[in-house]
Design a protein around this motif. Structure first.
Motif, mmCIF file in Angstrom:
data_model
loop_
_atom_site.group_PDB
_atom_site.id
_atom_site.type_symbol
_atom_site.label_atom_id
_atom_site.label_comp_id
_atom_site.label_asym_id
_atom_site.label_seq_id
_atom_site.Cartn_x
_atom_site.Cartn_y
_atom_site.Cartn_z
ATOM 1 N N SER A 587 4.059 -14.331 44.291
ATOM 2 C CA SER A 587 4.581 -14.005 42.720
ATOM 3 C C SER A 587 5.470 -14.982 42.349
ATOM 4 C CB SER A 587 5.547 -12.827 43.257
ATOM 5 O OG SER A 587 6.638 -13.299 43.606
ATOM 6 N N ALA A 588 6.028 -15.975 42.960
ATOM 7 C CA ALA A 588 6.554 -17.207 42.097
ATOM 8 C C ALA A 588 7.809 -16.525 41.585
ATOM 9 C CB ALA A 588 5.594 -17.976 41.617
ATOM 10 N N ASP A 589 8.553 -15.513 41.846
ATOM 11 C CA ASP A 589 9.499 -14.883 41.181
ATOM 12 C C ASP A 589 10.672 -15.528 42.189
ATOM 13 O OD1 ASP A 589 11.234 -12.764 39.181
ATOM 14 O OD2 ASP A 589 11.473 -12.230 41.330
ATOM 15 N N ASP A 590 11.751 -16.032 41.480
ATOM 16 C CA ASP A 590 12.582 -16.909 42.404
ATOM 17 C C ASP A 590 13.744 -15.812 43.073
ATOM 18 O OD1 ASP A 590 12.055 -19.588 42.138
ATOM 19 O OD2 ASP A 590 12.987 -19.624 40.255
ATOM 20 N N GLU A 591 13.928 -14.867 42.134
ATOM 21 C CA GLU A 591 14.892 -13.875 42.759
ATOM 22 C C GLU A 591 14.187 -13.068 44.008
ATOM 23 O OE1 GLU A 591 17.021 -9.589 41.375
ATOM 24 O OE2 GLU A 591 15.638 -10.433 40.063
ATOM 25 N N THR A 592 12.685 -12.749 43.879
ATOM 26 C CA THR A 592 12.170 -11.870 44.986
ATOM 27 C C THR A 592 11.831 -13.106 45.950
ATOM 28 O OG1 THR A 592 10.744 -10.800 43.452
ATOM 29 C CG2 THR A 592 10.041 -10.991 45.604
ATOM 30 N N VAL A 593 11.775 -14.339 45.883
ATOM 31 C CA VAL A 593 11.617 -15.351 46.820
ATOM 32 C C VAL A 593 13.013 -15.237 47.819
ATOM 33 C CG1 VAL A 593 11.412 -17.684 47.291
ATOM 34 C CG2 VAL A 593 9.625 -16.669 45.963
ATOM 35 N N ALA A 594 13.975 -15.365 46.972
ATOM 36 C CA ALA A 594 15.360 -15.705 47.693
ATOM 37 C C ALA A 594 15.597 -14.300 48.392
ATOM 38 C CB ALA A 594 16.440 -15.681 46.556
#
Length: 733
Positions: A587-594
């Motif tokens: 997804s490359a979504d930083d919030e989700t990755v974190a």
């Protein structure tokens, strides 16, 4: 022998004197007597004493000559002389040369190379050489280079040729300020500001450097404390002309031009009647231009006393001082290849009298052990943002704010909405305050705010759903992890509100995810595999709702992983977490990755897959930094350091622990920074760097007794924080 004894007595007399020209003169007399007696050994000792007296007495060029002579004798008579004194003084020589703008940088580097060669031959001093590798670029204005070299230096063990702790702290404070990180500078300075660090020139230099930053932050009481304390320490010391000039500028900035003129006259007299390096003269001239400009703009025609051969008319005097400062700065910058010195001089010249609108408070003289100022809170949105809507938006969206700061902003928004009679805004502000209070562990207070907000959020169904879900979560905990009637009622409110959201799939999925989560968790740790599998089927239905939304899908998988872990199904938890992590990365979504990465790394670590956990945590920290969440990134850096320590990679762990210190300090979290320093100290002990560890532990021990700072005990984050159910995290909005 009589002459030798006279040399000895003169050296003892010099050692008992305060820094200054008189002390240097006594040491020079000892050298003269030794040379007259043709006593090489006494001449050597006298020159070592002269070097120290001259360096700390404002006559560094005399120290340069004395040290160079001693080095020549060491080479000419191997084994005859004690090397320690001249080798210690080697660190001063590059700075003596760099303060002469006509000396090219190549010559400075040659002296540094000689210092490195001699230290390497002795098998020591690597920390002193490494410090030169970041302090020289710092002076030259190459800040990024200095920051990177500083990271290397602080991993090295201290040696006999390293600077004292007080001097190291001063240099680190200077670097933090140059990098624009005032909060970190204040954190670094804590031991010095509390009166726990001192040497011949410290904490006077630290206090002088912090005057302008503290005034800029509006902490006038602390700035005044440091001014009174620091000027008392620095006044009359010719090696601290730069520091005293900073106090002149502070006096001008705070409107006390008469006091500034008195102090400036003392500094000008020293510069005009003795051999003072060009750098110190430049700063005195810059302070003089600042004061003269202030007087001229206040329509004061002349200064009260003659300042050398310079004009007494304030306008002409400002021009004379300004030209001296700018000319010297330009010479330095031509040699250095940057514009750093001129930029700093112009900053001084731009200071205006009385530019601080607040009255300068009177403060008592500081006592040893006085606690340093707290870093000002970061919850002030600045001018032009008193609008409650803007305050509430910042409380919800501003990265790197603490939850305490978010509560403060939301409370100000609440007051503004109430004053304007905007009940709609009042409800939204209450919801934000309640959510933040729950995260701070104040569940009862948070629940009251959420209960008050819930019925008034009907016009905002998405916010109403979030408030109801948070209350349902609290009710579930209060019911000892069971879905009782209150939990069902509140989740029903959330579901009904979600149905009214225009784009309801995501909010509806959040509610259904909570239901599925609670269904699994209430089974408890004694649940059978079949029971867990049956209850977890509810997650499949939720995934159908968000099949086209990768970030939401990742969170659903992550919540399932967390729930399975709670009831002891580690195999199922890890499988679900791995799926969630794969989706999050794509997804490359930083919030989700974190968020998903934090959960996944915790499960990997708990099952012994430490290398994989480290890879995931590295990605988590990158995502947190990309989002500006420096507090979370600090937690993650500590977690990575602890895992690295568990895999016997202490040197890598040490670098990350120091990084965590920087991250916490940069946002003013003194407690977090202290906890990370404790991790640093433990790693230093593991690496055999006992002296470094002792310094840190001593400072932490003292800090723990200063008010609330004792809270850092046990503050050090651990990998277990990654196991928080994702639904609780995601309702932070």
């Amino acid at each position: 022998m009589a002459r030798t004894r006279s040399v000895r007595s003169l050296m003892e007399e010099a050692a008992s004197m305060p820094p200054g020209f008189a002390r240097t003169a006594v040491a020079e007399e000892a050298v003269r007597l030794a040379d007259a007696a043709n006593d090489l050994d006494a001449g050597f000792e006298a020159r070592v004493a002269l070097a120290s007296a001259a360096e700390h007495g404002g006559e560094a060029r005399k120290a340069l000559v004395a040290v160079t002579w001693c080095l020549g004798q060491i080479d000419a008579h191997p084994g005859r002389f004690d090397k320690h004194g001249p080798y210690w003084a080697l660190k001063w020589l590059p700075w003596t040369l760099i303060d002469i703008p006509d000396v090219p940088l190549d010559e400075v580097e040659r002296v540094v190379a000689e210092m490195r060669r001699r230290y390497e031959a002795e098998g020591t001093g690597q920390d002193a050489v490494a410090k030169m590798a970041w302090t020289l670029p710092l002076y030259l204005g190459r800040i990024e280079e200095a920051v990177e070299a500083h990271r290397h230096w602080r991993l090295l063990p201290r040696t006999e040729y390293g600077d004292c702790r007080a001097c190291d702290v001063h240099s680190e404070v200077q670097l933090a300020l140059a990098a624009g990180d005032t909060a970190r500078a204040l954190d670094l300075a804590r031991p010095a500001l509390a009166g726990r660090l001192e040497c011949g020139e410290e904490p006077a230099r630290i206090l002088g450097r912090l005057l302008a930053p503290l005034v800029d932050l509006g902490d006038l009481a602390e700035a005044e404390r440091l001014h009174q304390w620091g000027l008392r320490l620095a006044r009359g010391n010719p090696s601290l002309l730069h520091t005293q000039a900073q106090h002149v500028v502070h006096l001008v900035r705070t409107g006390r031009v008469d006091d500034a003129e008195t102090l400036l006259a003392e500094l000008v007299d020293v510069c005009d009647h003795t051999v003072i390096d060009a750098d110190s003269r430049m700063w005195v001239s810059a302070a003089g231009a600042c004061l003269a400009t202030a007087l001229h703009e206040a329509a004061v025609p002349e200064v009260r006393r003659t300042l050398g051969v310079r004009p007494r008319a304030t306008g002409a005097l400002a021009g004379s001082f300004g030209q001296e400062a700018r000319t010297t700065a330009a010479a330095f910058d031509r040699r250095n290849g940057t514009g750093a010195v001129s930029e700093e001089v112009e900053t001084w010249l731009a200071v205006r009298a009385g530019s601080v609108s607040h009255a300068v408070p009177a403060v008592p003289s500081p006592a040893a052990g006085t606690a340093p100022t707290a870093v000002p809170a970061t919850d002030d949105p600045g001018p032009g943002t008193d609008d409650p809507e803007a305050l509430l938006t910042r409380a919800r969206t501003q990265p790197a704010l603490t939850d305490e700061a978010r509560v403060s902003l939301a409370e100000r928004a609440l007051a503004g909405f109430r004053a304007a009679g905007e009940e709609d805004g009042v409800a939204r502000a209450r919801r934000s305050i309640g959510t933040a209070l729950v995260r701070l562990g104040r569940e009862d207070d948070g629940e009251r705010f959420l209960q008050d907000a819930l019925p008034d959020l009907a016009a905002h169904p998405e916010e109403q759903a979030w408030a109801a879900l948070e209350l349902a979560r609290l009710a579930f905990v209060r019911a000892d992890g069971r879905i009782d009637d209150e939990v069902r009622r509140l989740n029903g409110v959330a579901l009904a509100s979600a149905e009214r959201v225009p784009d309801r799939a995501a909010v509806l999925a959040l509610c259904r995810t909570a239901e599925a989560e609670w269904s699994v968790v209430q089974l408890g740790p004694d649940a059978t595999a079949a029971q867990v599998a049956d209850a977890a089927q509810a997650f499949a239905g939720v995934r159908e709702l968000v099949a086209g939304a990768p970030t939401e899908l990742a969170h659903v998988w992550g919540t399932e992983a967390s729930c399975r872990a709670v009831v002891g199904d580690m195999e199922g938890a890890l499988a679900a977490a791995s799926t969630a992590w794969d989706i999050a990365r794509q997804s490359a979504d930083d919030e989700t990755v974190a968020q998903v990465g934090s959960l996944t790394s915790g499960l990997l670590a708990s099952t012994g897959q430490l290398d994989r956990a480290l890879d995931v945590l590295a990605a988590v920290q990158r995502a947190e930094l990309a989002r500006g969440e420096r507090l979370d990134a600090g937690d993650t850096a500590v977690a990575r350091a602890e895992l690295l320590r568990d895999t016997d990679r202490e040197e890598e762990a040490l670098a990350l622990a120091w990084e965590a210190v920087d991250l916490y300090a940069s946002v003013g979290d003194a407690v977090g920074a202290a906890g990370a320093r404790l991790t640093v100290a433990r790693l230093l002990r593991a690496l055999g760097q006992d002296l470094n560890a002792y310094d840190i532990l001593s400072e932490l021990s003292a800090q723990a007794g200063e008010g609330d700072d004792r809270r850092f005990e046990g503050r050090s984050p651990s990998i277990s924080r990654c196991s928080t159910p994702s639904t609780a995290t995601r309702t932070r909005r």
